[in-house]
Design an enzyme around this catalytic site. Structure first.
Site, PDB file in Angstrom:
ATOM      1  N   GLY A  60      -8.408   1.025  -0.520  1.00 51.32           N
ATOM      2  CA  GLY A  60      -7.500   1.773   0.351  1.00 51.32           C
ATOM      3  C   GLY A  60      -7.816   1.598   1.828  1.00 51.32           C
ATOM      4  CG  HIS A 108     -13.889  -5.571   2.372  1.00 45.65           C
ATOM      5  ND1 HIS A 108     -13.440  -4.275   2.283  1.00 45.65           N
ATOM      6  CD2 HIS A 108     -12.773  -6.337   2.481  1.00 45.65           C
ATOM      7  CE1 HIS A 108     -12.115  -4.278   2.341  1.00 45.65           C
ATOM      8  NE2 HIS A 108     -11.690  -5.511   2.465  1.00 45.65           N
ATOM      9  CG  PHE A 232       2.526   3.012  -1.842  1.00 50.00           C
ATOM     10  CD1 PHE A 232       1.547   2.086  -1.493  1.00 50.00           C
ATOM     11  CD2 PHE A 232       3.564   2.586  -2.663  1.00 50.00           C
ATOM     12  CE1 PHE A 232       1.597   0.771  -1.962  1.00 50.00           C
ATOM     13  CE2 PHE A 232       3.615   1.284  -3.132  1.00 50.00           C
ATOM     14  CZ  PHE A 232       2.630   0.374  -2.786  1.00 50.00           C
TER      15      PHE A 232
HETATM   16  P1  A3P Z   1      -2.876  -1.299  -5.676  1.00 49.35           P
HETATM   17  O1  A3P Z   1      -3.042  -2.783  -5.804  1.00 49.35           O
HETATM   18  O2  A3P Z   1      -3.520  -0.541  -6.812  1.00 49.35           O
HETATM   19  O3  A3P Z   1      -1.452  -0.903  -5.491  1.00 49.35           O
HETATM   20  P2  A3P Z   1      -7.076  -2.356   0.525  1.00 49.35           P
HETATM   21  O4  A3P Z   1      -6.266  -1.931   1.689  1.00 49.35           O
HETATM   22  O5  A3P Z   1      -8.482  -1.855   0.552  1.00 49.35           O
HETATM   23  O6  A3P Z   1      -6.952  -3.817   0.264  1.00 49.35           O
HETATM   24  O7  A3P Z   1      -6.449  -1.616  -0.757  1.00 49.35           O
HETATM   25  C1  A3P Z   1      -5.201  -2.005  -1.288  1.00 49.35           C
HETATM   26  C2  A3P Z   1      -4.775  -0.990  -2.306  1.00 49.35           C
HETATM   27  O8  A3P Z   1      -4.371   0.229  -1.624  1.00 49.35           O
HETATM   28  C3  A3P Z   1      -3.552  -1.460  -3.101  1.00 49.35           C
HETATM   29  O9  A3P Z   1      -3.663  -0.836  -4.378  1.00 49.35           O
HETATM   30  C4  A3P Z   1      -2.420  -0.863  -2.265  1.00 49.35           C
HETATM   31  O10 A3P Z   1      -1.200  -0.797  -2.925  1.00 49.35           O
HETATM   32  C5  A3P Z   1      -3.008   0.507  -1.950  1.00 49.35           C
HETATM   33  N1  A3P Z   1      -2.357   1.161  -0.798  1.00 49.35           N
HETATM   34  C6  A3P Z   1      -2.017   0.632   0.392  1.00 49.35           C
HETATM   35  N2  A3P Z   1      -1.412   1.531   1.174  1.00 49.35           N
HETATM   36  C7  A3P Z   1      -1.366   2.679   0.457  1.00 49.35           C
HETATM   37  C8  A3P Z   1      -0.836   3.991   0.720  1.00 49.35           C
HETATM   38  N3  A3P Z   1      -0.233   4.291   1.858  1.00 49.35           N
HETATM   39  N4  A3P Z   1      -0.953   4.924  -0.251  1.00 49.35           N
HETATM   40  C9  A3P Z   1      -1.564   4.637  -1.433  1.00 49.35           C
HETATM   41  N5  A3P Z   1      -2.081   3.410  -1.733  1.00 49.35           N
HETATM   42  C10 A3P Z   1      -1.975   2.453  -0.813  1.00 49.35           C
END
Ligand code: A3P
Length: 297
Positions: A60, A108, A232
């Site tokens: 996230g 990361h 989201f």
């Molecule tokens: P999913 O693949 O399970 O949908 P990061 O930003 O660390 O790469 O994480 C990406 C993950 O966070 C993805 O998960 C993405 O869809 C989710 N994500 C991005 N924006 C979000 C939001 N506003 N609310 C909830 N999840 C979100």
């Protein structure tokens, strides 16, 4: 650019960049430039007011970066800028050096190559965790969608692969234990722990926590606006628009960073045997650590 073509335990190939024995994403920049950024990382100059979001991939990061950015910039809309611009391990050092304060950096990497000055300056860290089973599923789609990985394996193959820990940014268990140990050893560092699942269930409380931690005021109208803008569906619509250049790097027409955004997608991917194997490994490796996401596993 990949510097190695690795194989998952079932023989499917996958591209990575390798630096000093660690795996990183096969990003579309010159290998030499990425190596310089990685080599410089422990010694980059830091500022007292820096805020760094530390996450294992797919926990996230984009979401948290957006909320923090809106709070710090008094923004009423999601930013036109991307969190990748302040990702310290892949950007050229000069670019990171030239970002205006307050910088919302993100990374990361594990603590051993984290900038040393961020520790001595006692700059703020926001550490975000997520149910690792959902992380694994999200990571699978990440490598499938981003063409640079060139990964042809299916979910079962990727599960085997990520359980070995030989993915970019390394093993989830190692990453999590190293950061927990680091936080134990550096209790003077201002730290905010956030959890994806809690943020998802109650973003308003999460926004308040981040605002308090950053020392910015957040009235009800601001909070509600951020909750709406960082929901989201809205982020996917606003931030998930890909340039023609980016479309060329992605499989399909969906932005890989805004896929589903739900809790518990692992239940439609993990077999019972995979879930039990993960739980067993978790018990073996993580005894003595307790996490907010455990109740969602
Ligand atoms: P999913 O693949 O399970 O949908 P990061 O930003 O660390 O790469 O994480 C990406 C993950 O966070 C993805 O998960 C993405 O869809 C989710 N994500 C991005 N924006 C979000 C939001 N506003 N609310 C909830 N999840 C979100």
């Amino acid at each position: 650019m990949p510097s190695i073509v690795a194989k998952d335990p079932r023989g499917n190939t996958i591209n990575y960049h390798e630096f000093q024995g660690k795996r990183f994403p096969p990003v579309p920049i010159q290998i030499h430039d990425l190596d310089i950024s990685l080599a410089n990382l422990p010694d980059i100059p830091c500022r007292d007011d820096d805020v760094t979001i530390v996450t294992y991939p797919k926990a996230g990061t984009h979401w948290t970066w957006e909320i923090a950015n809106m709070l710090l910039s008094n923004g009423t809309e999601v930013s036109k800028r991307e969190k990748e611009e302040s990702m310290i391990e892949v950007q050229p050092t000069e670019k990171i050096n030239n970002l205006p304060s307050v910088r919302i950096l993100n990374t990361h990497v594990t603590p051993d190559i984290f900038p040393k000055e961020l520790v001595t300056k006692k700059a703020k860290i926001i550490y975000v965790t997520r149910n690792p089973k959902d992380i694994f599923v999200s990571y699978y789609y990440h490598v499938k969608k981003i063409k640079f990985y060139n990964y042809g394996g299916d979910w079962d193959s990727f599960f085997e692969h990520i359980m070995t820990g030989l993915v970019d940014f390394g093993d989830w268990f190692t990453f999590t234990k190293q950061w927990e140990t680091f936080f134990q050893e550096h209790q003077d560092i201002p730290l905010l722990r956030l959890n994806y699942e809690q943020l998802k269930q109650d973003m308003g409380t999460g926004v308040d926590k981040i605002a308090k931690f950053l020392g910015v005021s957040c009235n009800e109208t601001t909070r509600e606006n951020i909750v709406q803008k960082c929901d989201f569906a809205n982020m996917k619509q606003q931030k998930g628009v890909m340039s023609e250049h980016m479309k060329g790097m992605i499989e399909g027409d969906e932005h890989p960073m805004y896929r589903k955004g739900v809790i518990g997608d692992w239940k439609t991917h993990f077999t019972v045997a995979q879930s039990e194997r993960f739980d067993e490994e978790y018990k073996k490796q993580m005894s003595g650590y307790s996490f907010d996401f455990e109740k969602y596993m």
